[in-house]
Design an enzyme around this catalytic site. Structure first.
Site, PDB file in Angstrom:
ATOM      1  N   GLY A  13      37.920  38.070  39.486  1.00  0.00           N
ATOM      2  CA  GLY A  13      37.800  37.977  40.937  1.00  0.00           C
ATOM      3  C   GLY A  13      37.794  39.347  41.579  1.00  0.00           C
ATOM      4  N   ASN A  92      43.243  37.495  38.609  1.00  0.00           N
ATOM      5  CA  ASN A  92      43.254  37.457  40.062  1.00  0.00           C
ATOM      6  C   ASN A  92      42.331  36.380  40.630  1.00  0.00           C
ATOM      7  OD1 ASN A  92      43.484  38.714  42.903  1.00  0.00           O
ATOM      8  ND2 ASN A  92      41.290  38.855  42.470  1.00  0.00           N
ATOM      9  N   TYR A 157      46.726  24.168  45.975  1.00  0.00           N
ATOM     10  CA  TYR A 157      46.795  25.623  45.798  1.00  0.00           C
ATOM     11  C   TYR A 157      48.208  26.052  45.408  1.00  0.00           C
ATOM     12  CZ  TYR A 157      46.305  30.585  46.965  1.00  0.00           C
ATOM     13  OH  TYR A 157      46.285  31.960  46.915  1.00  0.00           O
ATOM     14  N   LYS A 161      49.551  27.924  41.922  1.00  0.00           N
ATOM     15  CA  LYS A 161      50.219  29.217  41.964  1.00  0.00           C
ATOM     16  C   LYS A 161      51.648  29.139  41.427  1.00  0.00           C
ATOM     17  CE  LYS A 161      46.820  31.634  43.581  1.00  0.00           C
ATOM     18  NZ  LYS A 161      46.200  32.719  42.774  1.00  0.00           N
TER      19      LYS A 161
END
Length: 249
Positions: A13, A92, A157, A161
């Protein structure tokens, strides 16, 4: 500036935002850098130019989907063959599809899981062998403050994470005997293209929750990542480094 002379790094990323800043900071330290991107050719070319200008001895672009295990293995093989090894892996790459949990589509849940968490697993698994051959290495996973404290509308999300934190700690324990360290960084609200597009009212409300009273910069996150990837952090593994301005302590 941290010393990465003679080291090879892969940053996923890396075409924009935090990933680009990390790649540039590694290059400033003398690393050869491979930059992964998903599809934005123009942004990737800009990032490559910045990395070369920052002093990377060698740099190359790698377009692949981190959710594809075969592509991840092929990318690691290409980095080792073309740049001479792999010493630093920065996971990332990530996506966010915000939605209330009752309205979240199955495909949006799966895609975030595949990119944000499973993608990191694919690359860690592929990187283990060349790092063992190099008798050491450093892996840094980009988690998020949302993975630590949760956030309404970001259940998927946040889950990915939070999963990265568990993955980080388990990999750190598993690979420590091989002198491979694995750490995570949890950025808070960072000034990127995404936050720049927020309405002023939303931005003001966000700042109310940050004791330092401002957004962080991609460069501040990059310096934290490079510390953990460097020999200066040689006795640090399994750590979760918060870069959030005090938003979550």
């Amino acid at each position: 500036m941290f010393d990465f002379k003679g080291k090879v790094a892969l940053v996923t990323g890396a075409s924009r935002g935090i990933g680009r800043a990390i790649a540039v900071e590694l290059a400033r330290g003398g690393a050869s850098v491979a930059l992964n991107y998903a599809g934005n050719e123009a942004a990737a070319a800009e990032a490559l130019a910045l990395v070369e200008r920052a002093g990377a001895p060698r740099a190359r672009l790698l377009r692949f989907d981190v959710a594809d295990p075969a592509a991840c293995q092929a990318a690691i093989d290409a980095v080792v063959a073309e740049l001479g090894g792999l010493h630093v892996l920065v996971n990332n790459a990530g996506i966010a599809v915000d939605q209330l949990v009752m309205r979240l589509k199955d495909e949006d849940w799966r895609r975030q899981l595949d990119v944000n968490l499973t993608g990191a697993f694919h690359l860690i698994r592929a990187a283990t062998r060349p790092m063992m051959k190099a008798r050491g290495g450093a892996i840094v996973n980009l988690s998020s403050v949302v993975g630590e404290m949760g956030n309404a509308g970001q259940a998927a999300y946040a889950a990915t994470k939070a999963g990265l934190i568990g993955l980080t700690k388990s990999v750190a324990r598993e690979l420590a005997s091989r002198s491979i360290r694995c750490n995570a960084v949890t950025p808070g609200f960072i000034g990127t293209d995404m936050t720049a597009a927020l309405p002023e009212a939303a931005r003001g409300k966000m700042l109310e929750n940050i004791p330092l009273g401002r957004l962080g910069s991609a460069e501040e996150v990059a310096r934290a990542v490079c510390f953990l990837a460097s020999d200066e952090a040689s006795y640090v593994t399994g750590e979760v480094l918060k870069v959030n301005g005090g938003m979550y302590m």
